[in-house]
Design a protein around this motif. Structure first.
Motif, PDB file in Angstrom:
ATOM      1  N   SER A  12      -8.065 125.211   5.559  1.00  0.00           N
ATOM      2  CA  SER A  12      -8.745 124.211   6.344  1.00  0.00           C
ATOM      3  C   SER A  12      -9.422 123.209   5.604  1.00  0.00           C
ATOM      4  O   SER A  12     -10.528 123.784   4.751  1.00  0.00           O
ATOM      5  CB  SER A  12      -9.730 124.658   7.495  1.00  0.00           C
ATOM      6  OG  SER A  12      -9.658 123.881   8.340  1.00  0.00           O
ATOM      7  N   GLY A  13      -9.331 122.040   5.782  1.00  0.00           N
ATOM      8  CA  GLY A  13     -10.246 120.911   4.837  1.00  0.00           C
ATOM      9  C   GLY A  13      -9.419 120.800   3.418  1.00  0.00           C
ATOM     10  O   GLY A  13     -10.054 119.917   2.812  1.00  0.00           O
ATOM     11  N   SER A  14      -8.471 121.296   3.290  1.00  0.00           N
ATOM     12  CA  SER A  14      -7.939 121.151   2.098  1.00  0.00           C
ATOM     13  C   SER A  14      -7.082 119.684   1.629  1.00  0.00           C
ATOM     14  O   SER A  14      -6.773 119.249   0.562  1.00  0.00           O
ATOM     15  CB  SER A  14      -6.855 122.271   1.397  1.00  0.00           C
ATOM     16  OG  SER A  14      -5.789 122.352   2.438  1.00  0.00           O
ATOM     17  N   GLY A  15      -6.779 119.095   2.829  1.00  0.00           N
ATOM     18  CA  GLY A  15      -6.250 117.781   2.665  1.00  0.00           C
ATOM     19  C   GLY A  15      -4.924 117.666   3.161  1.00  0.00           C
ATOM     20  O   GLY A  15      -4.229 116.685   3.232  1.00  0.00           O
ATOM     21  N   LYS A  16      -4.448 118.527   4.210  1.00  0.00           N
ATOM     22  CA  LYS A  16      -3.102 118.632   4.474  1.00  0.00           C
ATOM     23  C   LYS A  16      -2.924 117.231   5.566  1.00  0.00           C
ATOM     24  O   LYS A  16      -1.833 116.540   5.367  1.00  0.00           O
ATOM     25  CB  LYS A  16      -2.710 119.865   5.113  1.00  0.00           C
ATOM     26  CG  LYS A  16      -3.129 121.292   4.225  1.00  0.00           C
ATOM     27  CD  LYS A  16      -2.548 122.435   4.764  1.00  0.00           C
ATOM     28  CE  LYS A  16      -3.532 122.886   6.120  1.00  0.00           C
ATOM     29  NZ  LYS A  16      -4.794 122.985   5.840  1.00  0.00           N
ATOM     30  N   SER A  17      -3.780 117.394   6.580  1.00  0.00           N
ATOM     31  CA  SER A  17      -3.799 116.145   7.513  1.00  0.00           C
ATOM     32  C   SER A  17      -3.617 114.870   6.753  1.00  0.00           C
ATOM     33  O   SER A  17      -2.972 114.087   7.060  1.00  0.00           O
ATOM     34  CB  SER A  17      -4.805 116.257   8.485  1.00  0.00           C
ATOM     35  OG  SER A  17      -4.657 117.565   9.178  1.00  0.00           O
ATOM     36  N   THR A  18      -4.498 114.604   5.841  1.00  0.00           N
ATOM     37  CA  THR A  18      -4.947 113.567   5.115  1.00  0.00           C
ATOM     38  C   THR A  18      -3.245 113.278   4.413  1.00  0.00           C
ATOM     39  O   THR A  18      -2.963 112.148   4.501  1.00  0.00           O
ATOM     40  CB  THR A  18      -5.825 113.556   4.014  1.00  0.00           C
ATOM     41  OG1 THR A  18      -7.209 113.890   4.726  1.00  0.00           O
ATOM     42  CG2 THR A  18      -5.973 112.221   3.308  1.00  0.00           C
ATOM     43  N   LEU A  19      -2.841 113.948   3.833  1.00  0.00           N
ATOM     44  CA  LEU A  19      -1.448 113.858   3.065  1.00  0.00           C
ATOM     45  C   LEU A  19      -0.314 113.603   3.857  1.00  0.00           C
ATOM     46  O   LEU A  19       0.367 112.577   3.741  1.00  0.00           O
ATOM     47  CB  LEU A  19      -1.201 115.333   2.155  1.00  0.00           C
ATOM     48  CG  LEU A  19      -0.069 115.383   1.715  1.00  0.00           C
ATOM     49  CD1 LEU A  19       0.173 114.124   0.496  1.00  0.00           C
ATOM     50  CD2 LEU A  19       0.612 116.534   1.236  1.00  0.00           C
TER      51      LEU A  19
HETATM   52  P1  ADP Z   1      -6.704 119.962   6.466  1.00  0.00           P
HETATM   53  O1  ADP Z   1      -5.781 119.067   7.321  1.00  0.00           O
HETATM   54  O2  ADP Z   1      -6.180 120.557   5.287  1.00  0.00           O
HETATM   55  O3  ADP Z   1      -7.620 120.950   7.316  1.00  0.00           O
HETATM   56  P2  ADP Z   1      -8.005 117.232   6.172  1.00  0.00           P
HETATM   57  O4  ADP Z   1      -6.969 116.238   5.487  1.00  0.00           O
HETATM   58  O5  ADP Z   1      -7.984 116.980   7.630  1.00  0.00           O
HETATM   59  O6  ADP Z   1      -7.680 118.865   5.877  1.00  0.00           O
HETATM   60  O7  ADP Z   1      -9.314 116.813   5.471  1.00  0.00           O
HETATM   61  C1  ADP Z   1      -9.813 117.151   4.396  1.00  0.00           C
HETATM   62  C2  ADP Z   1     -11.097 116.663   3.949  1.00  0.00           C
HETATM   63  O8  ADP Z   1     -11.383 115.337   4.483  1.00  0.00           O
HETATM   64  C3  ADP Z   1     -11.817 117.566   5.045  1.00  0.00           C
HETATM   65  O9  ADP Z   1     -13.223 117.822   4.026  1.00  0.00           O
HETATM   66  C4  ADP Z   1     -12.119 116.379   6.087  1.00  0.00           C
HETATM   67  O10 ADP Z   1     -13.715 116.632   6.527  1.00  0.00           O
HETATM   68  C5  ADP Z   1     -12.166 115.021   5.368  1.00  0.00           C
HETATM   69  N1  ADP Z   1     -11.906 113.986   6.296  1.00  0.00           N
HETATM   70  C6  ADP Z   1     -10.536 114.092   7.039  1.00  0.00           C
HETATM   71  N2  ADP Z   1     -10.605 113.012   7.564  1.00  0.00           N
HETATM   72  C7  ADP Z   1     -11.573 112.453   7.475  1.00  0.00           C
HETATM   73  C8  ADP Z   1     -12.072 110.919   7.988  1.00  0.00           C
HETATM   74  N3  ADP Z   1     -11.520 110.202   8.851  1.00  0.00           N
HETATM   75  N4  ADP Z   1     -13.473 110.666   7.663  1.00  0.00           N
HETATM   76  C9  ADP Z   1     -13.961 111.433   6.582  1.00  0.00           C
HETATM   77  N5  ADP Z   1     -13.693 112.613   6.325  1.00  0.00           N
HETATM   78  C10 ADP Z   1     -12.474 112.903   6.797  1.00  0.00           C
END
Ligand code: ADP
Ligand code: ADP
Length: 233
Positions: free
Chosen positions: A41-48
């Motif tokens: 969790s928090g590794s950047g998967k959703s961001t990707l």
């Molecule tokens: P995962 O999907 O692997 O759990 P995320 O891509 O959601 O990871 O998040 C990666 C990191 O970026 C996390 O530390 C999260 O808190 C941070 N993060 C994600 N989206 C945002 C945002 N819109 N603003 C600030 N920080 C974010």
């Protein structure tokens, strides 16, 4: 020929604290591949996924999709690109509760002004393939989670996208429904040559994929290919 190239992609969220969610990530996805992305969790998967789906833009680096650079498209072109190339499957199914199963499935085509003939023909073919024919007139609250995810997959496929992006598609399913959904994704991948990228926490789900890419703290960590005899951890 890769369908997707992620080149040196960095995503920094600016806020009270700046956060580097992805750090110089580079990888390619081959056309027809079924790829899992795993990581804590928090590794950047959703961001990707948000970057690949063009919902968000990278801070630096490039994403190239079939020779197209979505970063260079304007918002109209982006909406068109997304509708033509991408299908989405979510953990919570995201079906509209007031529409029937059938209406949910054809919704992307309705928005696209497709003809009734095309709609009916694609609906019939998908309903048969995904075994949905006996509940097309029901509403999402009248069907099981596994059925709902099959409906969501049909909706993702109805405009014949080249890539499916799935975010924890088995996250809310029991193990039998999960297996059913994964076998379906796998079948679609084999038969239709739709490329699939699936974010998952579930090692069983990842075991259906051709390749598993592990990310940690927004960086490449390791990968496993299905045909690897020796795996190193
Ligand atoms: P995962 O999907 O692997 O759990 P995320 O891509 O959601 O990871 O998040 C990666 C990191 O970026 C996390 O530390 C999260 O808190 C941070 N993060 C994600 N989206 C945002 C945002 N819109 N603003 C600030 N920080 C974010
Ligand atoms: P999941 O792990 O189920 O994908 P996340 O908790 O990673 O869910 O993130 C859900 C959404 O919330 C993401 O799309 C991300 O953009 C947003 N988000 C995550 N962390 C932050 C944060 N620190 N600040 C603002 N938005 C965030």
């Amino acid at each position: 020929m890769p369908i997707l190239q992620i080149e040196d992609v960095t995503k920094v969220y600016e806020g009270k604290v700046t956060h580097r969610a992805l750090n110089q990530l580079t990888f390619e996805v081959e056309k027809g591949e079924f790829l899992a992305v795993m990581g804590p969790s928090g590794s950047g998967k959703s961001t990707l996924l948000n970057l690949i789906s063009t919902i968000d833009r990278p801070t630096s680096g490039e994403i190239i999709f079939n020779d197209i650079k979505p970063q260079n498209l304007n918002s109209t072109e982006l909406a068109f690109f997304r509708r033509r190339e991408l299908g989405f499957v979510f953990q919570d199914f995201n079906l509209l509760p007031m529409l029937t199963v059938e209406e949910n499935i054809v919704l992307p085509l309705t928005l696209d002004n497709q003809t009734v003939e095309v709609m009916e023909q694609r609906l019939a073919s998908l309903a048969k393939k995904l075994d949905l024919t006996h509940f097309l007139q029901k509403r999402p609250n009248e069907i099981s989670g596994g059925q709902a995810q099959r409906v969501a997959i049909a909706r993702a496929l109805i405009h014949e996208p080249s890539m499916i992006l799935a975010d924890e598609p088995t996250g809310n399913l029991d193990s039998n429904s999960s297996r059913e959904v994964l076998e379906l994704l796998s079948k679609i991948n084999r038969e239709r040559q739709a490329t699939i990228i699936m974010v998952t926490h579930d090692p069983i789900a990842a075991s259906f994929c051709d390749r598993v890419l592990f990310i940690k703290d927004g960086e490449f960590f390791n990968e496993i290919h299905r045909d690897d005899r020796r795996q190193t951890f």
